[in-house]
Design a protein around this motif. Structure first.
Motif, PDB file in Angstrom:
ATOM      1  N   LEU A  30       0.843  -1.152  -0.128  1.00  0.00           N
ATOM      2  CA  LEU A  30      -0.121  -0.057  -0.013  1.00  0.00           C
ATOM      3  C   LEU A  30       0.837   1.180   0.118  1.00  0.00           C
ATOM      4  O   LEU A  30       0.476   2.285  -0.552  1.00  0.00           O
ATOM      5  CB  LEU A  30      -1.058   0.097   1.133  1.00  0.00           C
ATOM      6  N   ALA A  31       1.897   1.144   0.594  1.00  0.00           N
ATOM      7  CA  ALA A  31       2.851   2.448   0.818  1.00  0.00           C
ATOM      8  C   ALA A  31       3.454   2.647  -0.549  1.00  0.00           C
ATOM      9  O   ALA A  31       4.029   3.831  -0.835  1.00  0.00           O
ATOM     10  CB  ALA A  31       3.875   2.331   1.751  1.00  0.00           C
ATOM     11  N   MET A  32       3.667   1.815  -1.391  1.00  0.00           N
ATOM     12  CA  MET A  32       4.152   1.955  -2.633  1.00  0.00           C
ATOM     13  C   MET A  32       3.391   2.796  -3.680  1.00  0.00           C
ATOM     14  O   MET A  32       3.685   3.105  -4.680  1.00  0.00           O
ATOM     15  CB  MET A  32       4.580   0.500  -3.246  1.00  0.00           C
ATOM     16  N   LYS A  33       1.862   2.520  -3.238  1.00  0.00           N
ATOM     17  CA  LYS A  33       1.139   3.265  -4.093  1.00  0.00           C
ATOM     18  C   LYS A  33       0.594   4.883  -3.723  1.00  0.00           C
ATOM     19  O   LYS A  33       0.379   4.899  -2.361  1.00  0.00           O
ATOM     20  CB  LYS A  33      -0.253   2.564  -4.187  1.00  0.00           C
ATOM     21  N   SER A  34       0.390   5.823  -4.457  1.00  0.00           N
ATOM     22  CA  SER A  34       0.095   6.951  -4.064  1.00  0.00           C
ATOM     23  C   SER A  34      -1.305   7.178  -3.734  1.00  0.00           C
ATOM     24  O   SER A  34      -2.046   6.204  -4.317  1.00  0.00           O
ATOM     25  CB  SER A  34       0.506   8.012  -5.182  1.00  0.00           C
ATOM     26  N   ASP A  35      -1.838   8.075  -3.067  1.00  0.00           N
ATOM     27  CA  ASP A  35      -3.267   8.267  -2.792  1.00  0.00           C
ATOM     28  C   ASP A  35      -4.136   8.473  -4.314  1.00  0.00           C
ATOM     29  O   ASP A  35      -5.054   7.607  -4.164  1.00  0.00           O
ATOM     30  CB  ASP A  35      -3.619   9.867  -2.061  1.00  0.00           C
ATOM     31  N   ALA A  36      -3.408   8.912  -5.200  1.00  0.00           N
ATOM     32  CA  ALA A  36      -4.063   8.918  -6.366  1.00  0.00           C
ATOM     33  C   ALA A  36      -4.334   7.724  -7.128  1.00  0.00           C
ATOM     34  O   ALA A  36      -5.122   7.185  -7.687  1.00  0.00           O
ATOM     35  CB  ALA A  36      -3.623   9.926  -7.492  1.00  0.00           C
ATOM     36  N   GLN A  37      -3.265   6.844  -6.794  1.00  0.00           N
ATOM     37  CA  GLN A  37      -3.144   5.333  -7.513  1.00  0.00           C
ATOM     38  C   GLN A  37      -3.941   4.526  -6.687  1.00  0.00           C
ATOM     39  O   GLN A  37      -4.829   3.521  -7.340  1.00  0.00           O
ATOM     40  CB  GLN A  37      -1.822   4.981  -7.441  1.00  0.00           C
TER      41      GLN A  37
ATOM     42  N   GLN B 235      -1.318   2.886   6.637  1.00  0.00           N
ATOM     43  CA  GLN B 235      -1.924   2.247   5.292  1.00  0.00           C
ATOM     44  C   GLN B 235      -3.311   1.890   5.251  1.00  0.00           C
ATOM     45  O   GLN B 235      -3.981   1.914   4.041  1.00  0.00           O
ATOM     46  CB  GLN B 235      -0.657   1.182   4.780  1.00  0.00           C
ATOM     47  N   GLY B 236      -3.713   1.289   6.144  1.00  0.00           N
ATOM     48  CA  GLY B 236      -5.151   0.831   6.211  1.00  0.00           C
ATOM     49  C   GLY B 236      -6.079   2.076   5.963  1.00  0.00           C
ATOM     50  O   GLY B 236      -7.289   1.909   5.383  1.00  0.00           O
ATOM     51  N   GLN B 237      -5.683   3.262   6.765  1.00  0.00           N
ATOM     52  CA  GLN B 237      -6.567   4.344   6.608  1.00  0.00           C
ATOM     53  C   GLN B 237      -6.372   5.037   4.989  1.00  0.00           C
ATOM     54  O   GLN B 237      -7.426   5.450   4.819  1.00  0.00           O
ATOM     55  CB  GLN B 237      -5.981   5.442   7.578  1.00  0.00           C
ATOM     56  N   ARG B 238      -5.277   4.876   4.773  1.00  0.00           N
ATOM     57  CA  ARG B 238      -5.223   5.453   3.234  1.00  0.00           C
ATOM     58  C   ARG B 238      -5.965   4.522   2.358  1.00  0.00           C
ATOM     59  O   ARG B 238      -6.844   5.104   1.437  1.00  0.00           O
ATOM     60  CB  ARG B 238      -3.669   5.340   2.778  1.00  0.00           C
ATOM     61  N   ALA B 239      -6.098   3.296   2.471  1.00  0.00           N
ATOM     62  CA  ALA B 239      -7.118   2.412   1.701  1.00  0.00           C
ATOM     63  C   ALA B 239      -8.514   2.808   1.704  1.00  0.00           C
ATOM     64  O   ALA B 239      -9.228   3.000   0.967  1.00  0.00           O
ATOM     65  CB  ALA B 239      -6.714   0.744   2.125  1.00  0.00           C
ATOM     66  N   GLY B 240      -8.885   2.901   3.137  1.00  0.00           N
ATOM     67  CA  GLY B 240     -10.041   3.364   3.391  1.00  0.00           C
ATOM     68  C   GLY B 240     -10.605   4.711   2.655  1.00  0.00           C
ATOM     69  O   GLY B 240     -11.675   5.022   2.234  1.00  0.00           O
ATOM     70  N   GLU B 241      -9.492   5.734   2.574  1.00  0.00           N
ATOM     71  CA  GLU B 241      -9.834   6.955   2.247  1.00  0.00           C
ATOM     72  C   GLU B 241      -9.947   7.064   0.725  1.00  0.00           C
ATOM     73  O   GLU B 241     -10.724   7.886   0.087  1.00  0.00           O
ATOM     74  CB  GLU B 241      -8.745   7.897   2.591  1.00  0.00           C
ATOM     75  N   ALA B 242      -9.518   5.835   0.201  1.00  0.00           N
ATOM     76  CA  ALA B 242      -9.443   5.793  -1.288  1.00  0.00           C
ATOM     77  C   ALA B 242     -10.767   4.962  -1.848  1.00  0.00           C
ATOM     78  O   ALA B 242     -11.027   4.762  -2.932  1.00  0.00           O
ATOM     79  CB  ALA B 242      -8.315   4.891  -1.797  1.00  0.00           C
ATOM     80  N   GLY B 243     -11.658   4.507  -0.852  1.00  0.00           N
ATOM     81  CA  GLY B 243     -12.970   4.057  -0.962  1.00  0.00           C
ATOM     82  C   GLY B 243     -12.877   2.428  -0.965  1.00  0.00           C
ATOM     83  O   GLY B 243     -13.813   1.830  -1.303  1.00  0.00           O
ATOM     84  N   MET B 244     -11.742   1.794  -0.582  1.00  0.00           N
ATOM     85  CA  MET B 244     -11.781   0.146  -0.509  1.00  0.00           C
ATOM     86  C   MET B 244     -12.305  -0.114   1.023  1.00  0.00           C
ATOM     87  O   MET B 244     -12.234   0.462   1.921  1.00  0.00           O
ATOM     88  CB  MET B 244     -10.188  -0.132  -0.604  1.00  0.00           C
TER      89      MET B 244
END
Length: 289
Positions: free
Chosen positions: A107-114, A153-162
């Motif tokens: 997850l850390a290897m992906k940007s928020d946009a990605q 990273q879990g928070q970022r995934a959630g913010e991306a809509g996953m």
């Protein structure tokens, strides 16, 4: 379908098409895990994956979910992963949800946009292994990253809509850090606030570093009562705004299913009943990985 080695998938993906796009795990150093010791990490060739998609289109047109195997599919380079998701949508238009394991490293290897682009392309659910919120336990187990890293990273995934399904492991701190592990894990789950959380109970797997540690006395596994006390403390320290909480895996002594926050007090009473011997526990002979 081309399956290399033993295929591991979450229990909830039992009815999904299992598309193996990577083999093994790029980290593969967790002391408790023996899932991928039989194979090296690799990204499978496009030709093999396309052949599998063609087979799935012919034989599994009625299946609406697809899971990307193995343990580290999300670490595939972004452009290649987007292309894969687009191909799945084209070849298998009936698929309504694609899911995958997702390590904090990947997850850390992906940007928020990605991450948002992956969600738009069809990656709807990710399974994240928090395992413990206690950094001492994570380090002892060889887990990649700290608790705060995994939470972020879990928070970022959630913010991306996953949608996030986060797993934790009772007993991972041993008897020495049992309560520290349970309480810190509950707090970490609360910060991540996933749509679903699942507590498994540690079972020692022969051939793993942790099994060797237990054999020579460097690690002591809590007994059934110790595991229930951990589960109680974990639940006490877990606050989910609107999430499901399960401890009904085959490894668990006391099957529990709940929706937070509605059912929190109910399952705390259920665990207390288990500790008091008023509710039957699953015998060791029936527990499974």
């Amino acid at each position: 379908m081309d399956y290399q080695g033993r295929i591991i998938r979450p229990p909830s993906e039992a009815d999904s098409i299992l598309l193996q796009v990577t083999t093994g795990c790029s980290h593969n150093k967790c002391a408790f895990c023996g899932a991928y010791k039989d194979k090296r990490f690799s990204i499978k060739p496009d030709a093999i994956v396309l052949d599998d998609l063609a087979y799935a289109a012919e034989h599994y047109a009625f299946v609406r979910r697809l899971f990307l195997c193995d343990g580290d599919a999300l670490i595939i380079p972004h452009a290649k992963l987007i292309s894969l998701l687009e191909t799945i949508r084209k070849r298998l238009p009936q698929i309504t949800r694609v899911s995958s394991y997702a390590s904090a490293k990947a997850l850390a290897m992906k940007s928020d946009a990605q991450l948002k682009e992956l969600r738009s392309a069809g990656l709807g659910t990710v399974y994240i292994g928090l395992e413990s919120g206690d950094n001492v336990t994570l380090e002892a187990m060889g887990k990649h990253g700290s608790a705060s890293d995994i939470v972020l990273q879990g928070q970022r995934a959630g913010e991306a809509g996953m949608k996030r399904n986060v797993s934790v492991i009772l007993g991972l701190g041993g008897t020495a850090r049992s309560m520290e592990h349970a309480r810190a894990t509950g707090r970490a789950l609360s910060k991540m606030n996933p749509e679903q959380a699942a507590a498994l109970t540690l079972m020692l797997v022969p051939g793993t570093p942790l099994f060797a540690m237990a054999e020579d006395g460097r690690f002591e596994l809590p007994d059934s009562q110790g595991m229930l006390r951990e589960l109680y403390e974990l639940v006490v320290h877990t606050e989910l705004s609107k999430g499901l909480f399960f401890a009904n895996h085959a490894s668990n002594y006391l099957p529990i299913s709940a929706r937070f926050p509605r059912d929190k007090q109910r399952i705390l009473r259920q665990i207390q009943n288990g500790l008091a011997g008023e509710e039957m526990l699953r015998p060791d002979s029936l527990r499974r990985l």
